[in-house]
Design an enzyme around this catalytic site. Structure first.
Site, PDB file in Angstrom:
ATOM      1  N   GLU A 254      -5.630  10.266  -8.620  1.00  0.00           N
ATOM      2  CA  GLU A 254      -4.789   9.113  -8.957  1.00  0.00           C
ATOM      3  C   GLU A 254      -4.932   8.669 -10.407  1.00  0.00           C
ATOM      4  OE1 GLU A 254      -6.505   9.289  -6.102  1.00  0.00           O
ATOM      5  OE2 GLU A 254      -5.028   9.113  -4.504  1.00  0.00           O
TER       6      GLU A 254
ATOM      7  N   HIS B 257      -8.839   1.844   3.750  1.00  0.00           N
ATOM      8  CA  HIS B 257      -7.412   2.190   3.703  1.00  0.00           C
ATOM      9  C   HIS B 257      -6.483   1.027   4.025  1.00  0.00           C
ATOM     10  CE1 HIS B 257      -8.953   6.215   3.539  1.00  0.00           C
ATOM     11  NE2 HIS B 257      -7.768   6.780   3.638  1.00  0.00           N
TER      12      HIS B 257
END
Lengths: 392, 324
Positions: free
Chosen positions: B60, B129
């Site tokens: 990322e 998450h």
């Protein structure tokens, strides 16, 4: 020095012995910084990237290096006089890298660097006044006094900063290359970083992406031996061929370059830039260099983590500006008198920039809320509604 | 009007913008060959080819930073985060670089990047998450953040985000991808910074964003049916910029406010909204402003507990009854 094509050496994993773990002792590795070998500029000057340089160009490089050094010496004085806040990371000792590399840039080539950014800014053609005024936090600064020493920018000169976080600029460098490739332009991005940046995750992610997607980016490690006060020996594990050899892990071309020779820099960087422009291949270059000042001027300990003898040795025997001066004198391209003129002009220009900065106004308080959002700065083209600033 | 899914609405927005502007490019993990981890980009590779729809490695900081760099040159990357929870490994790029480059350059550069992906709890994927970082984003000058809840809003806001010359971060919800809603055939864009009154009412304002809007609508029906209380539901849609007028107007009308969000309470978005209401509608209030946030712990895995941790309609009803 020629770019070494990425290839897996025999001492790394061998395909015929997949199940055998390669033991540490069988891989050659080190943390040792390479000792500099004194460059012979007269020899380097004959290399392909340099053989055709005109006298004006050769003198121009000298002038640029002198300008950077005098600018920074003047900024150091201004810092000591309390005119400059925060950090001031000086480039003194490394000038050959910015000047040599940036001298190779064409219309579609771009440059981005970290926080030791004054040299690159002057080398791309930003003027001393705007650079000094930025240090003073004045509205006439290149970033209107909003960036400071670490954050110079001038996209009109393909100069994209000036970034304060170690290795934070390395994905952006890949992005500039991605943009060029996407737009079908034949150019490359030069992304400079220090040797301290090579242990950041963002740097490794950038190398992987650059190599994976064949991005035309040239990563240039300006290896001055110290990440702040921590020496290379105490911070970086790498193959015995040096930091740049880590590129092998990403199947990327790499090379070592001797930073004390502006000709060696131009020769090596040009090869990498050609690879980027012609074949869209990235490279990782390691340029051996040295900084004489501390990590920043706030670094009062820089004579404690390295010896006086080491600093003196670099200043006396490996200074890129002195070596280039000797070369120009020996080649009779410039006389002592000519050198003096250049030096005095650079000093006067630096002095003038300090005066300009001193006399320039600070930005008005109303400037704080400008340049935050493009949309707020272009109210006639504003599409969004609602409140964007929340102070009262 | 036709009824399409929230997922389809997001995809339609991207298709229209990909067709409109050749500088728009979709980059993210699994967005191309795999057709999207949540199938939001399904079929785009086949339609637009690998130059426009790009699979990124799980990296990322690398690929989002790369997108920011490319956007400085005029590319308009729409980056997919598989989860907004993964933003934290790219935080330096998302917060420091995207938000600061314009300012530090004295306005010489702008960063027209969109980062989009789901940011919600309630799906049993645990603490790592289930983050909802819209409050962190909204806390950062230079960034914009929107949280669409309906198919109509998802399409209109994503299109506006892609056309915006500043970084806009779009927070979606995996729970909503399959939900459906009316979307007009003709093209439209919803300006950022415009709240939407999802249900009109007179007795109390339920002010929410993200999946909590759905919770509030459910609570409003219960309040009406079982208690005769007519609740207004205000969907912020956009966090920064913020439509303060719609919020204040609603509270002035109802004189009571319950703020509902999935953010954790401390410095959540609703802390700002509560301040706004006391500052601009103090004299209109008949009761203290109430807040319902996620229970103040990392997202718990155990499904029945996770349900309890997030705002629920019965809790909203109870809170409303305390002040009505």
């Amino acid at each position: 020095m020629p770019l070494i094509n990425a290839s897996f050496s025999t001492h790394v994993l061998r395909k015929d012995r997949k199940t055998q773990i390669v033991t540490k002792s069988s891989i050659s590795k080190t943390t040792n910084r390479q000792k500099p070998t004194k460059a012979i500029l007269a020899k380097d000057a004959k290399s392909p990237a340099n053989a055709d340089l005109s006298k004006d160009e050769l003198i121009g490089f000298y002038r640029e290096m002198v300008r950077i050094r005098r600018f920074e010496e003047r900024s150091l004085r201004a810092y000591q006089q309390g005119r400059i806040a925060g950090f001031l990371h000086l480039y003194i000792g490394q000038e050959s890298i910015a000047v040599g590399s940036i001298s190779l840039m064409g219309e579609n080539d771009h440059v981005i660097t970290a926080y030791r950014d004054h040299g690159h800014a002057l080398a791309v053609g930003m003027n001393m006044n705007e650079c000094m005024a930025e240090l003073f936090g004045k509205s006439t600064g290149c970033s209107k006094g909003k960036g400071g020493s670490m954050h110079y920018f001038d996209p009109s000169k393909n100069y994209w900063g000036g970034h304060g976080i170690v290795a934070g600029q390395t994905p952006l460098g890949a992005g500039l290359a991605y943009g060029l490739k996407y737009q079908g332009k034949k150019g490359c991005a030069l992304c400079f970083l220090g040797d301290g940046a090579i242990n950041q995750g963002a740097f490794h992610e950038s190398l992987n992406i650059a190599s994976l997607w064949d991005l035309p980016v040239v990563y240039i490690i300006e290896n001055n031996g110290y990440s702040m006060g921590t020496s290379q020996e105490r911070s970086s594990m790498h193959p015995d061929l040096g930091l740049a050899a880590r590129a092998e892990g990403y199947s990327m071309n790499w090379a070592h370059i001797n930073g004390e020779s502006i000709f060696d820099i131009r020769e090596g960087v040009k090869k990498a830039m050609d690879l980027a422009r012609e074949e869209s291949k990235p490279s990782l270059l390691e340029i051996h260099t040295y900084r004489y000042q501390g990590h920043s001027i706030a670094d009062a300990n820089h004579k404690k983590y390295r010896t006086k003898e080491e600093i003196d040795d670099y200043r006396k025997n490996h200074d890129p500006l002195s070596l280039y001066r000797e070369y120009l004198l020996d080649a009779k391209l410039l006389t002592d008198e000519g050198m003096k003129e250049i030096d005095l002009a650079a000093k006067a220009e630096a002095e003038e920039s300090a005066k300009f900065a001193d006399e320039s106004p600070f930005p008005p308080e109303s400037d704080i809320l400008k340049d935050v959002y493009w949309e707020e700065d272009h109210p006639d083209q504003k599409l969004s509604e609602g409140r964007i600033f929340f102070n009262d | 009007m036709s009824k399409i899914s929230y997922r389809q609405a997001l995809k339609d927005a991207m298709i229209e913008e990909l067709e409109r502007d050749e500088n728009v490019v979709i980059i993210g993990e699994e967005v191309a060959q795999y057709n999207g981890a949540y199938k939001v980009t399904e079929g785009l590779l086949a339609q637009f080819g690998p130059k426009r729809i790009v699979d990124a490695p799980i990296s990322e900081a690398g690929f989002i930073g790369m997108g920011i760099g490319a956007s400085m040159l005029g590319i308009r990357p729409v980056m997919e985060l598989m989860f907004w929870s993964f933003a934290y490994v790219a935080w330096d790029q998302i917060i420091n670089n995207a938000a600061s480059v314009r300012y530090m350059s004295g306005g010489k550069i702008n960063v027209p990047i969109v980062i989009r992906g789901p940011a919600n709890g309630g799906t049993g994927v645990g603490a790592t998450h289930s983050h909802t970082p819209e409050n962190f984003i909204a806390n950062t000058p230079g960034l914009k953040v929107v949280c669409p809840v309906t198919a109509y809003d998802a399409k209109g806001l994503l299109k506006a985000a892609i056309r915006d010359n500043d970084p806009v971060y779009v927070m979606e919800s995996t729970i909503l991808y399959n939900s459906t809603g009316e979307v007009p055939e003709e093209e439209y864009v919803i300006p950022l910074g415009k709240a939407d009154v999802k249900r009109e009412g007179t007795d109390v304002s339920l002010i929410a964003h993200g999946p909590s809007v759905i919770v509030c609508l459910e609570a409003a029906e219960i309040l009406k049916a079982e208690h005769g209380i007519d609740a207004e539901v205000v969907d912020l849609r956009s966090i920064r910029p913020l439509d303060e007028k719609t919020i204040v107007d609603s509270v002035k009308k109802t004189s009571r406010a319950v703020l509902v969000e999935e953010n954790k309470p401390f410095c959540g978005v609703d802390a700002q909204i509560a301040y706004l209401i006391q500052n601009q509608a103090f004299d209109y209030l008949d009761a203290p402003v109430q807040r319902i946030s996620a229970i103040d712990a990392p997202a718990v895995y155990s499904p029945p507990l996770e349900k309890k941790q997030l705002p629920q309609a019965d809790v909203v009803v109870k809170k409303v009854l305390e002040i009505c």
